[in-house]
Scaffold this motif. Sequence first.
Motif, PDB file in Angstrom:
ATOM      1  N   THR A 286      35.341 -20.050 -20.466  1.00  0.00           N
ATOM      2  CA  THR A 286      35.760 -19.054 -19.489  1.00  0.00           C
ATOM      3  C   THR A 286      34.886 -17.820 -19.699  1.00  0.00           C
ATOM      4  OG1 THR A 286      37.682 -17.871 -18.564  1.00  0.00           O
ATOM      5  CG2 THR A 286      37.578 -18.043 -20.969  1.00  0.00           C
ATOM      6  N   HIS A 287      35.255 -16.725 -19.097  1.00  0.00           N
ATOM      7  CA  HIS A 287      34.572 -15.450 -19.307  1.00  0.00           C
ATOM      8  C   HIS A 287      35.574 -14.483 -19.919  1.00  0.00           C
ATOM      9  CE1 HIS A 287      32.428 -11.715 -18.539  1.00  0.00           C
ATOM     10  NE2 HIS A 287      31.341 -12.468 -18.541  1.00  0.00           N
ATOM     11  N   ILE A 288      35.120 -13.661 -20.817  1.00  0.00           N
ATOM     12  CA  ILE A 288      36.002 -12.720 -21.534  1.00  0.00           C
ATOM     13  C   ILE A 288      36.765 -11.829 -20.559  1.00  0.00           C
ATOM     14  CG2 ILE A 288      34.241 -10.931 -21.900  1.00  0.00           C
ATOM     15  CD1 ILE A 288      36.724 -11.999 -24.597  1.00  0.00           C
ATOM     16  N   ASP A 289      36.152 -11.468 -19.424  1.00  0.00           N
ATOM     17  CA  ASP A 289      36.817 -10.597 -18.445  1.00  0.00           C
ATOM     18  C   ASP A 289      37.997 -11.274 -17.758  1.00  0.00           C
ATOM     19  OD1 ASP A 289      35.021  -8.601 -19.060  1.00  0.00           O
ATOM     20  OD2 ASP A 289      33.750  -8.958 -17.297  1.00  0.00           O
ATOM     21  N   SER A 290      38.043 -12.611 -17.781  1.00  0.00           N
ATOM     22  CA  SER A 290      39.158 -13.312 -17.135  1.00  0.00           C
ATOM     23  C   SER A 290      40.368 -13.438 -18.062  1.00  0.00           C
ATOM     24  CB  SER A 290      38.717 -14.687 -16.649  1.00  0.00           C
ATOM     25  OG  SER A 290      38.435 -15.528 -17.747  1.00  0.00           O
ATOM     26  N   LEU A 291      40.223 -13.023 -19.315  1.00  0.00           N
ATOM     27  CA  LEU A 291      41.346 -13.061 -20.253  1.00  0.00           C
ATOM     28  C   LEU A 291      42.078 -11.730 -20.224  1.00  0.00           C
ATOM     29  CD1 LEU A 291      39.558 -14.709 -23.323  1.00  0.00           C
ATOM     30  CD2 LEU A 291      40.988 -15.839 -21.607  1.00  0.00           C
ATOM     31  N   SER A 292      43.391 -11.780 -20.403  1.00  0.00           N
ATOM     32  CA  SER A 292      44.165 -10.537 -20.449  1.00  0.00           C
ATOM     33  C   SER A 292      43.864  -9.815 -21.756  1.00  0.00           C
ATOM     34  CB  SER A 292      45.663 -10.841 -20.354  1.00  0.00           C
ATOM     35  OG  SER A 292      46.108 -11.476 -21.542  1.00  0.00           O
ATOM     36  N   GLU A 293      44.174  -8.547 -21.786  1.00  0.00           N
ATOM     37  CA  GLU A 293      43.974  -7.757 -23.000  1.00  0.00           C
ATOM     38  C   GLU A 293      44.783  -8.351 -24.154  1.00  0.00           C
ATOM     39  OE1 GLU A 293      44.288  -3.149 -24.483  1.00  0.00           O
ATOM     40  OE2 GLU A 293      43.968  -3.563 -22.346  1.00  0.00           O
ATOM     41  N   GLU A 294      45.979  -8.820 -23.860  1.00  0.00           N
ATOM     42  CA  GLU A 294      46.829  -9.440 -24.881  1.00  0.00           C
ATOM     43  C   GLU A 294      46.175 -10.713 -25.436  1.00  0.00           C
ATOM     44  OE1 GLU A 294      50.997 -11.800 -24.871  1.00  0.00           O
ATOM     45  OE2 GLU A 294      51.077  -9.773 -23.993  1.00  0.00           O
ATOM     46  N   GLU A 295      45.585 -11.526 -24.531  1.00  0.00           N
ATOM     47  CA  GLU A 295      44.914 -12.747 -24.983  1.00  0.00           C
ATOM     48  C   GLU A 295      43.730 -12.431 -25.885  1.00  0.00           C
ATOM     49  OE1 GLU A 295      45.255 -16.136 -21.631  1.00  0.00           O
ATOM     50  OE2 GLU A 295      44.343 -14.262 -20.924  1.00  0.00           O
ATOM     51  N   ARG A 296      43.010 -11.354 -25.591  1.00  0.00           N
ATOM     52  CA  ARG A 296      41.859 -10.959 -26.417  1.00  0.00           C
ATOM     53  C   ARG A 296      42.306 -10.401 -27.761  1.00  0.00           C
ATOM     54  NH1 ARG A 296      38.838  -7.266 -22.307  1.00  0.00           N
ATOM     55  NH2 ARG A 296      40.109  -8.136 -20.673  1.00  0.00           N
ATOM     56  N   LYS A 297      43.306  -9.530 -27.727  1.00  0.00           N
ATOM     57  CA  LYS A 297      43.753  -8.874 -28.961  1.00  0.00           C
ATOM     58  C   LYS A 297      44.423  -9.843 -29.936  1.00  0.00           C
ATOM     59  CE  LYS A 297      44.205  -4.126 -27.476  1.00  0.00           C
ATOM     60  NZ  LYS A 297      45.086  -2.980 -27.286  1.00  0.00           N
ATOM     61  N   SER A 298      44.999 -10.922 -29.422  1.00  0.00           N
ATOM     62  CA  SER A 298      45.714 -11.864 -30.292  1.00  0.00           C
ATOM     63  C   SER A 298      44.770 -12.857 -30.978  1.00  0.00           C
ATOM     64  CB  SER A 298      46.772 -12.620 -29.488  1.00  0.00           C
ATOM     65  OG  SER A 298      46.162 -13.483 -28.547  1.00  0.00           O
ATOM     66  N   ARG A 299      43.479 -12.782 -30.673  1.00  0.00           N
ATOM     67  CA  ARG A 299      42.515 -13.723 -31.242  1.00  0.00           C
ATOM     68  C   ARG A 299      41.417 -13.000 -32.018  1.00  0.00           C
ATOM     69  NH1 ARG A 299      44.027 -16.052 -26.286  1.00  0.00           N
ATOM     70  NH2 ARG A 299      44.472 -18.284 -26.440  1.00  0.00           N
ATOM     71  N   HIS A 300      40.930 -13.677 -33.045  1.00  0.00           N
ATOM     72  CA  HIS A 300      39.763 -13.205 -33.795  1.00  0.00           C
ATOM     73  C   HIS A 300      38.536 -13.482 -32.924  1.00  0.00           C
ATOM     74  CE1 HIS A 300      36.942 -12.626 -37.049  1.00  0.00           C
ATOM     75  NE2 HIS A 300      36.416 -13.803 -36.752  1.00  0.00           N
ATOM     76  N   ILE A 301      37.667 -12.495 -32.741  1.00  0.00           N
ATOM     77  CA  ILE A 301      36.499 -12.664 -31.880  1.00  0.00           C
ATOM     78  C   ILE A 301      35.236 -12.704 -32.725  1.00  0.00           C
ATOM     79  CG2 ILE A 301      35.108 -11.653 -30.032  1.00  0.00           C
ATOM     80  CD1 ILE A 301      37.676 -10.473 -28.872  1.00  0.00           C
ATOM     81  N   GLU A 302      34.475 -13.787 -32.554  1.00  0.00           N
ATOM     82  CA  GLU A 302      33.146 -13.903 -33.150  1.00  0.00           C
ATOM     83  C   GLU A 302      32.144 -13.782 -32.019  1.00  0.00           C
ATOM     84  OE1 GLU A 302      32.269 -16.907 -36.162  1.00  0.00           O
ATOM     85  OE2 GLU A 302      34.413 -17.375 -36.202  1.00  0.00           O
ATOM     86  N   LYS A 303      30.990 -13.193 -32.317  1.00  0.00           N
ATOM     87  CA  LYS A 303      29.967 -12.997 -31.288  1.00  0.00           C
ATOM     88  C   LYS A 303      28.723 -13.805 -31.618  1.00  0.00           C
ATOM     89  CE  LYS A 303      31.465  -8.311 -30.288  1.00  0.00           C
ATOM     90  NZ  LYS A 303      31.146  -6.885 -30.411  1.00  0.00           N
ATOM     91  N   VAL A 304      28.104 -14.326 -30.576  1.00  0.00           N
ATOM     92  CA  VAL A 304      26.790 -14.944 -30.674  1.00  0.00           C
ATOM     93  C   VAL A 304      25.846 -13.969 -29.979  1.00  0.00           C
ATOM     94  CG1 VAL A 304      25.327 -16.827 -29.888  1.00  0.00           C
ATOM     95  CG2 VAL A 304      27.640 -17.314 -30.686  1.00  0.00           C
ATOM     96  N   PHE A 305      24.930 -13.375 -30.750  1.00  0.00           N
ATOM     97  CA  PHE A 305      23.992 -12.412 -30.195  1.00  0.00           C
ATOM     98  C   PHE A 305      22.759 -13.141 -29.680  1.00  0.00           C
ATOM     99  CE2 PHE A 305      26.495  -9.904 -33.168  1.00  0.00           C
ATOM    100  CZ  PHE A 305      26.817  -8.817 -32.372  1.00  0.00           C
ATOM    101  N   LEU A 306      22.434 -12.928 -28.394  1.00  0.00           N
ATOM    102  CA  LEU A 306      21.280 -13.572 -27.765  1.00  0.00           C
ATOM    103  C   LEU A 306      20.388 -12.540 -27.096  1.00  0.00           C
ATOM    104  CD1 LEU A 306      22.890 -16.633 -25.910  1.00  0.00           C
ATOM    105  CD2 LEU A 306      21.727 -16.636 -28.120  1.00  0.00           C
ATOM    106  N   GLN A 307      19.091 -12.809 -27.126  1.00  0.00           N
ATOM    107  CA  GLN A 307      18.149 -12.046 -26.311  1.00  0.00           C
ATOM    108  C   GLN A 307      18.364 -12.488 -24.865  1.00  0.00           C
ATOM    109  OE1 GLN A 307      15.981  -9.729 -27.371  1.00  0.00           O
ATOM    110  NE2 GLN A 307      16.472 -10.023 -29.535  1.00  0.00           N
ATOM    111  N   SER A 308      18.046 -11.654 -23.907  1.00  0.00           N
ATOM    112  CA  SER A 308      18.260 -12.027 -22.500  1.00  0.00           C
ATOM    113  C   SER A 308      17.458 -13.273 -22.124  1.00  0.00           C
ATOM    114  CB  SER A 308      17.929 -10.866 -21.564  1.00  0.00           C
ATOM    115  OG  SER A 308      16.566 -10.512 -21.668  1.00  0.00           O
ATOM    116  N   ASP A 309      16.302 -13.476 -22.732  1.00  0.00           N
ATOM    117  CA  ASP A 309      15.496 -14.667 -22.448  1.00  0.00           C
ATOM    118  C   ASP A 309      16.219 -15.954 -22.844  1.00  0.00           C
ATOM    119  OD1 ASP A 309      13.546 -12.902 -21.668  1.00  0.00           O
ATOM    120  OD2 ASP A 309      12.236 -13.256 -23.381  1.00  0.00           O
TER     121      ASP A 309
END
Length: 150
Positions: free
Chosen positions: A8-31
Amino acid sequence: MIIDKVVTHIDSLSEEERKSRHIEKVFLQSDDLVKRIQRVVTDHGKELGISLAHAKELVHGDVLYMDDHSLIVIHVLPDELLVIYPRTIKEMGEVAHSLGNRHLPAQFEGEKMLVQYDYLVEELLQKDGIPCSREKMAVRKAFRHVDHRH
């Protein structure tokens, strides 16, 4: 772990859904957003293979993995950009024509035109009196070069 689709996309999740989960990030260059197959590492050291079944460009905020406790989200690293602020539609047309002749892809955010930084383009814009600035910022999607023939 092999990722074969975007959940999905992070913007489609509610604030509660985001806050209740541990978030890991994958950092990518735009390319890297256009690569269908790649190996990445999260900011917590978890290795992932991305092998998208369907040709889909990744975008900033795409959720690659989600369960009841965690999310893995795409985060685009900032690029060196030229941000152009055309004052009129005529000026926009002239800038777009000039950039098109150079085969330089552009993106638009509101009234701003974004292109990857090129000192020659910056000099041209300054010579023509077009307001612009060099900025480091993340784009939501990759700059796509158009396939064409003259």
